[in-house]
Design an enzyme around this catalytic site. Structure first.
Site, PDB file in Angstrom:
ATOM      1  N   SER A  54      -5.607 -10.494   5.854  1.00  8.85           N
ATOM      2  CA  SER A  54      -5.349 -10.542   4.403  1.00  8.85           C
ATOM      3  C   SER A  54      -4.950 -11.955   4.021  1.00  8.85           C
ATOM      4  O   SER A  54      -4.319 -12.663   4.816  1.00  8.85           O
ATOM      5  CB  SER A  54      -4.216  -9.588   4.034  1.00  8.85           C
ATOM      6  OG  SER A  54      -3.785  -9.836   2.709  1.00  8.85           O
ATOM      7  N   TYR A  64       4.366  -7.002   5.572  1.00  7.85           N
ATOM      8  CA  TYR A  64       2.894  -6.965   5.489  1.00  7.85           C
ATOM      9  C   TYR A  64       2.341  -8.365   5.749  1.00  7.85           C
ATOM     10  O   TYR A  64       1.432  -8.534   6.578  1.00  7.85           O
ATOM     11  CB  TYR A  64       2.470  -6.465   4.109  1.00  7.85           C
ATOM     12  CG  TYR A  64       0.974  -6.330   3.911  1.00  7.85           C
ATOM     13  CD1 TYR A  64       0.259  -5.295   4.509  1.00  7.85           C
ATOM     14  CD2 TYR A  64       0.269  -7.236   3.114  1.00  7.85           C
ATOM     15  CE1 TYR A  64      -1.112  -5.157   4.306  1.00  7.85           C
ATOM     16  CE2 TYR A  64      -1.098  -7.108   2.904  1.00  7.85           C
ATOM     17  CZ  TYR A  64      -1.778  -6.073   3.510  1.00  7.85           C
ATOM     18  OH  TYR A  64      -3.145  -5.942   3.313  1.00  7.85           O
TER      19      TYR A  64
HETATM   20  P1  NDP Z   1      -7.465   1.857   1.846  1.00  7.21           P
HETATM   21  O1  NDP Z   1      -6.054   2.350   1.846  1.00  7.21           O
HETATM   22  O2  NDP Z   1      -8.276   2.006   0.622  1.00  7.21           O
HETATM   23  O3  NDP Z   1      -8.287   2.493   3.095  1.00  7.21           O
HETATM   24  C1  NDP Z   1      -7.702   2.390   4.374  1.00  7.21           C
HETATM   25  C2  NDP Z   1      -8.621   2.979   5.412  1.00  7.21           C
HETATM   26  O4  NDP Z   1      -7.999   2.805   6.685  1.00  7.21           O
HETATM   27  C3  NDP Z   1      -8.840   4.459   5.239  1.00  7.21           C
HETATM   28  O5  NDP Z   1     -10.106   4.806   5.728  1.00  7.21           O
HETATM   29  C4  NDP Z   1      -7.718   5.061   6.072  1.00  7.21           C
HETATM   30  O6  NDP Z   1      -7.976   6.352   6.596  1.00  7.21           O
HETATM   31  C5  NDP Z   1      -7.690   4.086   7.226  1.00  7.21           C
HETATM   32  N1  NDP Z   1      -6.350   4.095   7.816  1.00  7.21           N
HETATM   33  C6  NDP Z   1      -5.189   3.696   7.250  1.00  7.21           C
HETATM   34  N2  NDP Z   1      -4.176   3.909   8.101  1.00  7.21           N
HETATM   35  C7  NDP Z   1      -4.719   4.463   9.211  1.00  7.21           C
HETATM   36  C8  NDP Z   1      -4.180   4.926  10.431  1.00  7.21           C
HETATM   37  N3  NDP Z   1      -2.872   4.869  10.694  1.00  7.21           N
HETATM   38  N4  NDP Z   1      -5.018   5.438  11.343  1.00  7.21           N
HETATM   39  C9  NDP Z   1      -6.355   5.531  11.104  1.00  7.21           C
HETATM   40  N5  NDP Z   1      -6.922   5.111   9.961  1.00  7.21           N
HETATM   41  C10 NDP Z   1      -6.103   4.586   9.023  1.00  7.21           C
HETATM   42  O7  NDP Z   1      -7.337   0.319   2.260  1.00  7.21           O
HETATM   43  P2  NDP Z   1      -8.288  -0.933   1.945  1.00  7.21           P
HETATM   44  O8  NDP Z   1      -9.699  -0.568   2.084  1.00  7.21           O
HETATM   45  O9  NDP Z   1      -7.812  -1.564   0.695  1.00  7.21           O
HETATM   46  O10 NDP Z   1      -7.844  -1.927   3.118  1.00  7.21           O
HETATM   47  C11 NDP Z   1      -8.589  -2.089   4.307  1.00  7.21           C
HETATM   48  C12 NDP Z   1      -8.044  -3.301   5.053  1.00  7.21           C
HETATM   49  O11 NDP Z   1      -8.133  -4.450   4.213  1.00  7.21           O
HETATM   50  C13 NDP Z   1      -6.572  -3.175   5.452  1.00  7.21           C
HETATM   51  O12 NDP Z   1      -6.369  -3.776   6.714  1.00  7.21           O
HETATM   52  C14 NDP Z   1      -5.860  -3.976   4.368  1.00  7.21           C
HETATM   53  O13 NDP Z   1      -4.619  -4.461   4.816  1.00  7.21           O
HETATM   54  C15 NDP Z   1      -6.878  -5.084   4.126  1.00  7.21           C
HETATM   55  N6  NDP Z   1      -6.756  -5.734   2.842  1.00  7.21           N
HETATM   56  C16 NDP Z   1      -6.931  -5.040   1.655  1.00  7.21           C
HETATM   57  C17 NDP Z   1      -6.827  -5.700   0.461  1.00  7.21           C
HETATM   58  C18 NDP Z   1      -6.984  -5.021  -0.867  1.00  7.21           C
HETATM   59  O14 NDP Z   1      -6.675  -5.645  -1.897  1.00  7.21           O
HETATM   60  N7  NDP Z   1      -7.457  -3.782  -0.921  1.00  7.21           N
HETATM   61  C19 NDP Z   1      -6.551  -7.147   0.400  1.00  7.21           C
HETATM   62  C20 NDP Z   1      -6.408  -7.776   1.685  1.00  7.21           C
HETATM   63  C21 NDP Z   1      -6.506  -7.086   2.842  1.00  7.21           C
HETATM   64  P3  NDP Z   1      -7.542   7.684   5.794  1.00  7.21           P
HETATM   65  O15 NDP Z   1      -8.539   7.766   4.678  1.00  7.21           O
HETATM   66  O16 NDP Z   1      -7.660   8.816   6.733  1.00  7.21           O
HETATM   67  O17 NDP Z   1      -6.152   7.459   5.304  1.00  7.21           O
END
Ligand code: NDP
Length: 247
Positions: A142, A156
């Site tokens: 991020s 974070y």
């Molecule tokens: P979302 O919360 O929209 O989606 C997260 C995804 O990861 C889901 O598929 C979720 O599964 C899965 N997940 C979360 N926790 C776990 C866990 N403990 N075990 C297995 N699967 C898990 O997040 P984003 O798409 O926004 O983020 C994706 C990545 O991008 C992350 O690493 C985030 O930190 C990073 N990021 C996001 C930004 C943003 O603005 N959105 C900006 C910068 C970085 P489930 O559906 O089952 O919960």
């Protein structure tokens, strides 16, 4: 699945950025296994939408909590059992705990490290015996590794800064095998974690010269470039795709 067929493992692929990555990989003809934690319905719907009838299995959804080492080990084993090997590991699952330093809970600190940092090491280590030379590991970090323009982002931001160092060390270790390791650092992307109409959206947009949130598909497009043969000289890098957030 034949041994020359490309296979990807996406950690956290049921929603948001991970879902866009799974779809882009699969549309490119790559067999994909992805994990999720809670979203069984969404994960099953993705499998249903992507799997072509009368074709060999090319998409696999696996429930595995990224904070659980054994669950991740089993997820890699299930992927290898289904598809034979793993060319690309994309570590996308992330956890956002917002809390100022006077309030931070130690369990939240540990959970953040387990999901945002430790899981990247575990899936990569477990997949390596099954990765041919020339493979790719892509971590999703991020821009908050280098800029936190809001309160409560300490743990974070720390976890995403750790991904920079982990990526560099892994890249050095795996360079002899021509396996590249890179870290994509998105800026604000419109997902459930950070909706572009959410409570922080107006504040965050002030830091975006490009004037809008990014789309999950834009991050997926960078993943697709990083897995291309042309990207074989890029390793150990942290790549910002952030609408100018870090300018
Ligand atoms: P979302 O919360 O929209 O989606 C997260 C995804 O990861 C889901 O598929 C979720 O599964 C899965 N997940 C979360 N926790 C776990 C866990 N403990 N075990 C297995 N699967 C898990 O997040 P984003 O798409 O926004 O983020 C994706 C990545 O991008 C992350 O690493 C985030 O930190 C990073 N990021 C996001 C930004 C943003 O603005 N959105 C900006 C910068 C970085 P489930 O559906 O089952 O919960």
């Amino acid at each position: 699945m034949s041994s020359n067929h490309s296979v990807a493992f996406v950690q956290g692929g049921s929603r948001g950025i991970g879902k866009a990555i799974v779809e882009a990989l699969h549309h490119a003809g790559i067999a994909v296994a992805f994990t999720y934690q809670k979203s069984k319905e969404q994960a099953d719907a993705m499998v249903h939408a992507l799997q072509k009838p009368d074709q060999p299995a090319s998409i696999l959804a696996i429930q595995a909590d990224s904070a659980d080492e054994q669950a991740l080990q089993i997820a890699i084993q299930k992927t290898v059992k289904a598809f034979g090997h793993i060319n690309f590991v994309i570590n996308n699952a992330g956890y956002l705990a917002l809390s100022t330093i006077d309030q931070i809970d130690t369990a939240e600190f540990d959970k953040t490290i387990a999901i945002n940092v430790r899981s990247l090491m575990i899936t990569s280590r477990e997949a390596l015996p099954y990765m041919p030379n020339g493979g790719r590991i892509i971590n999703i970090g991020s821009v908050n590794s280098e800029r936190i323009p809001f309160e409560g982002g300490a743990i974070y931001g720390m976890s995403k800064a750790a991904v920079i160092g982990l990526t560099k060390g892994m890249a050095r270790d795996l360079a002899p095998r021509q396996i590249t390791v890179n870290n994509i650092q998105p800026g604000p992307i419109n997902t459930d974690m950070n909706p572009d109409t959410g409570e922080f959206a107006d504040a965050l947009k002030q830091f975006l010269p490009i004037g809008r949130y990014g789309k999950a598909e834009e991050i997926a497009s960078l993943v697709m470039w990083l897995i291309s043969p042309e990207a074989g000289y890029m390793t150990g890098s942290s790549l910002n795709m952030d609408g100018g957030f870090t300018i």
